[in-house]
Structure formats: C-alpha cells, structure tokens
Design a protein around this motif. Structure first.
Motif, PDB file in Angstrom:
ATOM      1  N   PRO A   5      -1.369  14.563   0.849  1.00  8.60           N
ATOM      2  CA  PRO A   5       0.018  14.640   0.373  1.00  8.60           C
ATOM      3  C   PRO A   5       1.043  14.366   1.481  1.00  8.60           C
ATOM      4  CG  PRO A   5      -1.258  16.467  -0.502  1.00  8.60           C
ATOM      5  CD  PRO A   5      -2.122  15.775   0.517  1.00  8.60           C
ATOM      6  N   ALA A   6       0.790  14.864   2.689  1.00  7.91           N
ATOM      7  CA  ALA A   6       1.729  14.636   3.792  1.00  7.91           C
ATOM      8  C   ALA A   6       1.757  13.162   4.188  1.00  7.91           C
ATOM      9  CB  ALA A   6       1.350  15.498   4.996  1.00  7.91           C
ATOM     10  N   ALA A   7       0.595  12.516   4.202  1.00  2.00           N
ATOM     11  CA  ALA A   7       0.541  11.093   4.550  1.00  2.00           C
ATOM     12  C   ALA A   7       1.281  10.259   3.505  1.00  2.00           C
ATOM     13  CB  ALA A   7      -0.908  10.637   4.669  1.00  2.00           C
ATOM     14  N   ALA A  42       0.837   9.096  -7.277  1.00  2.00           N
ATOM     15  CA  ALA A  42       1.923   9.004  -6.296  1.00  2.00           C
ATOM     16  C   ALA A  42       3.192   8.384  -6.883  1.00  2.00           C
ATOM     17  CB  ALA A  42       1.468   8.202  -5.083  1.00  2.00           C
ATOM     18  N   LEU A  43       3.040   7.377  -7.738  1.00  2.00           N
ATOM     19  CA  LEU A  43       4.210   6.672  -8.261  1.00  2.00           C
ATOM     20  C   LEU A  43       4.782   7.296  -9.525  1.00  2.00           C
ATOM     21  CD1 LEU A  43       3.210   2.962  -7.644  1.00  2.00           C
ATOM     22  CD2 LEU A  43       4.449   4.538  -6.147  1.00  2.00           C
ATOM     23  N   LEU A  44       3.986   8.116 -10.211  1.00  2.00           N
ATOM     24  CA  LEU A  44       4.460   8.764 -11.440  1.00  2.00           C
ATOM     25  C   LEU A  44       4.294  10.281 -11.320  1.00  2.00           C
ATOM     26  CD1 LEU A  44       2.843   6.391 -14.105  1.00  2.00           C
ATOM     27  CD2 LEU A  44       5.168   6.285 -13.178  1.00  2.00           C
ATOM     28  N   GLU A  61       3.688  11.287   1.528  1.00  2.00           N
ATOM     29  CA  GLU A  61       5.112  11.600   1.650  1.00  2.00           C
ATOM     30  C   GLU A  61       5.734  10.855   2.829  1.00  2.00           C
ATOM     31  OE1 GLU A  61       7.962  15.451   2.383  1.00  2.00           O
ATOM     32  OE2 GLU A  61       6.055  15.745   1.338  1.00  2.00           O
ATOM     33  N   ALA A  62       5.013  10.763   3.932  1.00  2.18           N
ATOM     34  CA  ALA A  62       5.526  10.068   5.117  1.00  2.18           C
ATOM     35  C   ALA A  62       5.668   8.566   4.866  1.00  2.18           C
ATOM     36  CB  ALA A  62       4.601  10.315   6.310  1.00  2.18           C
ATOM     37  N   CYS A  63       4.775   7.988   4.088  1.00  2.00           N
ATOM     38  CA  CYS A  63       4.799   6.547   3.844  1.00  2.00           C
ATOM     39  C   CYS A  63       5.650   6.159   2.629  1.00  2.00           C
ATOM     40  CB  CYS A  63       3.383   6.025   3.656  1.00  2.00           C
ATOM     41  SG  CYS A  63       2.403   6.065   5.177  1.00  2.00           S
ATOM     42  N   SER A  64       5.959   7.103   1.774  1.00  2.00           N
ATOM     43  CA  SER A  64       6.702   6.815   0.553  1.00  2.00           C
ATOM     44  C   SER A  64       8.033   6.100   0.794  1.00  2.00           C
ATOM     45  CB  SER A  64       6.926   8.114  -0.231  1.00  2.00           C
ATOM     46  OG  SER A  64       7.651   7.856  -1.390  1.00  2.00           O
ATOM     47  N   TYR A  94       0.821  -1.205   0.000  1.00  2.00           N
ATOM     48  CA  TYR A  94       0.000   0.000   0.000  1.00  2.00           C
ATOM     49  C   TYR A  94       0.858   1.260   0.000  1.00  2.00           C
ATOM     50  CZ  TYR A  94      -3.055  -3.610   1.799  1.00  2.00           C
ATOM     51  OH  TYR A  94      -3.743  -4.777   1.960  1.00  2.00           O
ATOM     52  N   LEU A  95       0.299   2.331  -0.557  1.00  2.00           N
ATOM     53  CA  LEU A  95       0.941   3.639  -0.423  1.00  2.00           C
ATOM     54  C   LEU A  95       0.973   4.036   1.042  1.00  2.00           C
ATOM     55  CD1 LEU A  95      -0.696   5.742  -3.288  1.00  2.00           C
ATOM     56  CD2 LEU A  95       1.577   4.728  -3.258  1.00  2.00           C
ATOM     57  N   LEU A  96      -0.193   3.977   1.677  1.00  2.00           N
ATOM     58  CA  LEU A  96      -0.299   4.277   3.103  1.00  2.00           C
ATOM     59  C   LEU A  96      -0.255   2.957   3.850  1.00  2.00           C
ATOM     60  CD1 LEU A  96      -3.116   6.995   3.169  1.00  2.00           C
ATOM     61  CD2 LEU A  96      -0.663   7.277   2.799  1.00  2.00           C
TER      62      LEU A  96
END
Length: 161
Positions: free
Chosen positions: A69-71, A101-103, A73-76, A56-58
């Motif tokens: 966006p912050a969530a 998110a990935l592109l 970025e934190a999980c990326s 998952y992204l998150l």
C-alpha cells in the motif's frame, strides 16, 4: 525507474502493476514473457502497438518484501501526472492489483467481476482484464483475454467517431 513504454502520444493507456525484471534491468519494452503475452493479445485483437502506451502503478520493480500500500501510494501521483499529461482517450487495466488501486471505491472488486463493463477513472473510461502473467500461466484464459482486448478496440473506435 521505468515510467512507461510504447507510443507516448497513444490514445490508449494500458496499466500494469509494475515493470518486470528484464524491463527494469535493460530499460527496454516487450522483452519478458508477460509483455510477449500482451503483445500477442493486442495483435490478435487488431490493436497496433503504436496505438498504446504502457505504464505502471509502480515505477520500478519491487524487490523482495515491501509495503505494497505504501509503494502504491508513493507512485500514485506519478501515474496521475502521466494520465494528465498524456490525456488518453481510453485506459485499460490488467489484473486485480491495478483494479483495486484505480477503483478504491469498488473495494474488493476483481477483474472477473469488472470484465465486460466500463468504469470511470477520473473522467476517462477504463476497462479491465486478466494480467498477462495469469494468461501465460493459464492458457485457457487467452480467449477471454483477447475478447477483452477486442472490446477495448471496439470502445476506442466508438470514442474516436
């Protein structure tokens, strides 16, 4: 936290936006309708669940309003670490949120535009299709969803040769 589900050594990495409520609560895979739709699509496309790892992204289910966006970025970094550790041969993303998110260089690109093509995600081929929840809500998308998963299967088989 739910890092992923399925075979951790699988050659195919599937990426969804976030775990569902029941996965989050029970820590078990494939328990909600979204996962049932994904499982059905995989089965119809001839992809064994033992061949996939879902992440998952998150890494946890978002609760109420949150800074998306912050969530992400934190999980990326966690997703990139997983990719580096698991070294999938191929990846597949579900839904516009994952595509965006990935592109990031393809800002505004939608699954509708990305379907049927392969992109490069940090050296790994990645394709995209509709989110299983969208397919569940709009059953007319199931045929397209399965076609996209068949394309994933075919690309994976080509890479393995």
């Amino acid at each position: 936290m739910i890092w992923g589900e399925g075979n951790p050594s699988a050659p195919i990495m599937l990426i969804l936006d976030n775990p569902g409520a029941r996965e989050d609560r029970e820590g078990q895979s494939f328990v909600c309708g979204t996962r049932e739709t994904l499982q059905r699509g995989l089965r119809e496309a001839g992809i064994e669940t033992a061949s996939v790892y879902i992440t998952y992204l998150l890494k946890c289910r978002p609760i109420r309003a949150y800074d998306k966006p912050a969530a992400r970025e934190a999980c990326s970094p966690h997703l990139h670490m997983q990719k580096g550790e698991k070294k999938p041969l191929i990846a597949f993303g579900f839904g516009n949120v994952v595509a965006e998110a990935l592109l990031p260089d393809r800002e505004g690109a939608t699954v509708k535009e990305l379907r049927g093509s392969w992109q490069d995600w940090q050296g790994t081929p990645i394709g995209f299709t509709y989110h299983p929840l969208a397919v569940r809500r709009r059953p007319n998308l199931m045929r397209i969803f399965v076609e996209d998963l068949v394309a994933l299967r075919d690309r994976w088989e080509w890479i393995r040769k």
